[in-house]
Design an enzyme around this catalytic site. Structure first.
Site, PDB file in Angstrom:
ATOM      1  N   ASP A  59       0.793  -1.033  -0.070  1.00  0.00           N
ATOM      2  CA  ASP A  59       0.176  -0.125   0.011  1.00  0.00           C
ATOM      3  C   ASP A  59       0.875   1.345  -0.027  1.00  0.00           C
ATOM      4  O   ASP A  59       0.477   2.267  -0.780  1.00  0.00           O
ATOM      5  CB  ASP A  59      -1.025   0.109   1.268  1.00  0.00           C
ATOM      6  CG  ASP A  59      -2.046  -0.931   1.031  1.00  0.00           C
ATOM      7  OD1 ASP A  59      -2.249  -1.525  -0.161  1.00  0.00           O
ATOM      8  OD2 ASP A  59      -2.819  -1.277   2.242  1.00  0.00           O
ATOM      9  N   GLY A  60       1.996   1.166   0.501  1.00  0.00           N
ATOM     10  CA  GLY A  60       2.919   2.327   0.463  1.00  0.00           C
ATOM     11  C   GLY A  60       3.330   2.928  -0.791  1.00  0.00           C
ATOM     12  O   GLY A  60       3.284   4.179  -0.979  1.00  0.00           O
ATOM     13  N   ASN A 133      -3.833   8.671   2.495  1.00  0.00           N
ATOM     14  CA  ASN A 133      -4.250   7.822   3.737  1.00  0.00           C
ATOM     15  C   ASN A 133      -4.430   8.911   4.741  1.00  0.00           C
ATOM     16  O   ASN A 133      -5.517   8.990   5.457  1.00  0.00           O
ATOM     17  CB  ASN A 133      -2.972   6.941   4.280  1.00  0.00           C
ATOM     18  CG  ASN A 133      -3.491   5.595   3.802  1.00  0.00           C
ATOM     19  OD1 ASN A 133      -4.345   5.180   3.298  1.00  0.00           O
ATOM     20  ND2 ASN A 133      -2.498   4.608   4.347  1.00  0.00           N
ATOM     21  N   ASP A 134      -3.425   9.774   5.139  1.00  0.00           N
ATOM     22  CA  ASP A 134      -3.681  10.583   6.527  1.00  0.00           C
ATOM     23  C   ASP A 134      -2.430  11.646   6.403  1.00  0.00           C
ATOM     24  O   ASP A 134      -1.339  11.579   5.875  1.00  0.00           O
ATOM     25  CB  ASP A 134      -3.377   9.625   7.675  1.00  0.00           C
ATOM     26  CG  ASP A 134      -2.441   8.578   7.638  1.00  0.00           C
ATOM     27  OD1 ASP A 134      -1.301   9.094   7.298  1.00  0.00           O
ATOM     28  OD2 ASP A 134      -2.313   7.440   8.235  1.00  0.00           O
ATOM     29  N   ASP A 163      -0.035  12.460  22.213  1.00  0.00           N
ATOM     30  CA  ASP A 163       1.255  12.168  21.639  1.00  0.00           C
ATOM     31  C   ASP A 163       1.019  12.835  20.198  1.00  0.00           C
ATOM     32  O   ASP A 163       1.977  12.737  19.360  1.00  0.00           O
ATOM     33  CB  ASP A 163       1.394  10.651  21.474  1.00  0.00           C
ATOM     34  CG  ASP A 163       2.042   9.960  22.754  1.00  0.00           C
ATOM     35  OD1 ASP A 163       1.873  10.744  23.820  1.00  0.00           O
ATOM     36  OD2 ASP A 163       2.133   8.906  22.592  1.00  0.00           O
ATOM     37  N   GLN A 234       5.296   9.489   4.413  1.00  0.00           N
ATOM     38  CA  GLN A 234       6.261   9.639   3.583  1.00  0.00           C
ATOM     39  C   GLN A 234       6.869  11.085   3.418  1.00  0.00           C
ATOM     40  O   GLN A 234       8.204  11.170   3.098  1.00  0.00           O
ATOM     41  CB  GLN A 234       5.794   8.929   2.266  1.00  0.00           C
ATOM     42  CG  GLN A 234       5.492   7.460   2.148  1.00  0.00           C
ATOM     43  CD  GLN A 234       4.891   6.939   1.292  1.00  0.00           C
ATOM     44  OE1 GLN A 234       4.514   7.559   0.126  1.00  0.00           O
ATOM     45  NE2 GLN A 234       4.526   5.694   0.976  1.00  0.00           N
TER      46      GLN A 234
END
Length: 280
Positions: A59-60, A133-134, A163, A234
């Site tokens: 998926d990356g 994704n995010d 966090d 990334q």
């Protein structure tokens, strides 16, 4: 379709072997192909003239391809060589038939929401990204707490001591957001998922928000903690006190071939070992 870019994950040994077979396959169909390793060879590569992208990885690799292809509205054909495959749904042993269908415009192409992320420092945009994704605002070291003010459509959600905070798309709801306790969302739903990471207060819970809105997150002094923004895990940007992160829905969509909801639910069932019984 006349030209294809094949993006390989250089850590997957089978990627090179499959890419050679794909090149031969495309050549027989009079389609030119270029194979490059992510991210070693792809930085600065122009997608001008590229008709579609094939990814050979997990998926990356798809996340990277989606970000560079969205500006040109180029579809991505993702062959899964990873572990989970929530996005990359094409079987590496059975890619020929779906690729033929794709080339003949007979394979469904899903449209997935991308985020539009901007970092403002003293009213100047210093960083942009379009993650699939995010976007994650988090501390850069262990045992450190960030302090962030969160607003949605100019409505304050208050101060978050945690966090960090994850803002995920429906596609990204199965990634870091799920690990932080956020809900898993059908990728056909057009929403944002706001998930605090290990919040200082148990009253801070994940939220599902309409993606038509705008999120604003401001970095407060955090007792010397380094705060960073990570997009799709990334693209990384170090943040400073008073930086403002604006997150909206990107006007473009990621185009993913063979990634309909059946792939998503099949991945949930197989990867999460859902059995329907007491051990589900």
């Amino acid at each position: 379709m006349k030209k294809c870019l094949i993006i390989l994950n250089r850590y997957k040994e089978e990627a090179v072997l499959i890419s050679k077979d794909i090149e031969d396959f495309l050549k027989k169909k009079n389609i030119e192909s270029i194979s490059l390793f992510f991210e070693k060879d792809t930085k600065g590569f122009s997608l001008e003239g590229i008709s579609f992208v094939i990814t050979l990885g997990g998926d990356g690799t798809v996340l990277y391809a989606a970000r560079i292809a969205c500006k040109h509205q180029i579809p991505v054909f993702p062959i899964n060589l990873g572990q989970f495959g929530f996005i990359a749904g094409i079987d590496p042993q059975k890619w020929q038939e779906p690729l033929t269908q794709f080339i003949e415009n007979k394979l469904p192409v899903a449209e997935r929401t991308l985020l539009d992320v901007k970092v403002l420092r003293k009213d100047e945009i210093i960083f942009t990204s379009t993650p699939l994704n995010d976007a994650v605002i988090r501390t850069g070291g262990p045992a450190q707490i960030s302090e962030l003010i969160v607003e949605y459509n100019n409505r304050s959600f208050g101060k978050f001591k945690a966090d960090g905070i994850i803002v995920a798309t429906s596609t990204g709801s199965t990634a870091y957001s799920a690990a932080a306790g956020g809900p898993i969302v059908d990728p056909d739903l057009d929403v944002f998922v706001l998930s605090p990471i290990c919040p200082f207060s148990l009253s801070n819970r994940p939220l599902v928000l309409n993606s038509e809105g705008k999120l604003m997150i401001k970095v407060l002094p955090s007792r010397g903690a380094e705060i960073v923004l990570s997009c799709d895990g990334q693209e990384i940007k170090k943040l400073m006190r008073d930086d403002i992160i604006i997150i909206e829905r990107n006007k473009e969509k990621a185009l993913l071939a063979g990634c309909d909801s059946s792939v998503f639910y099949s991945a949930l069932q197989s990867k999460l070992s859902w059995s329907g019984g007491p051990n589900a």
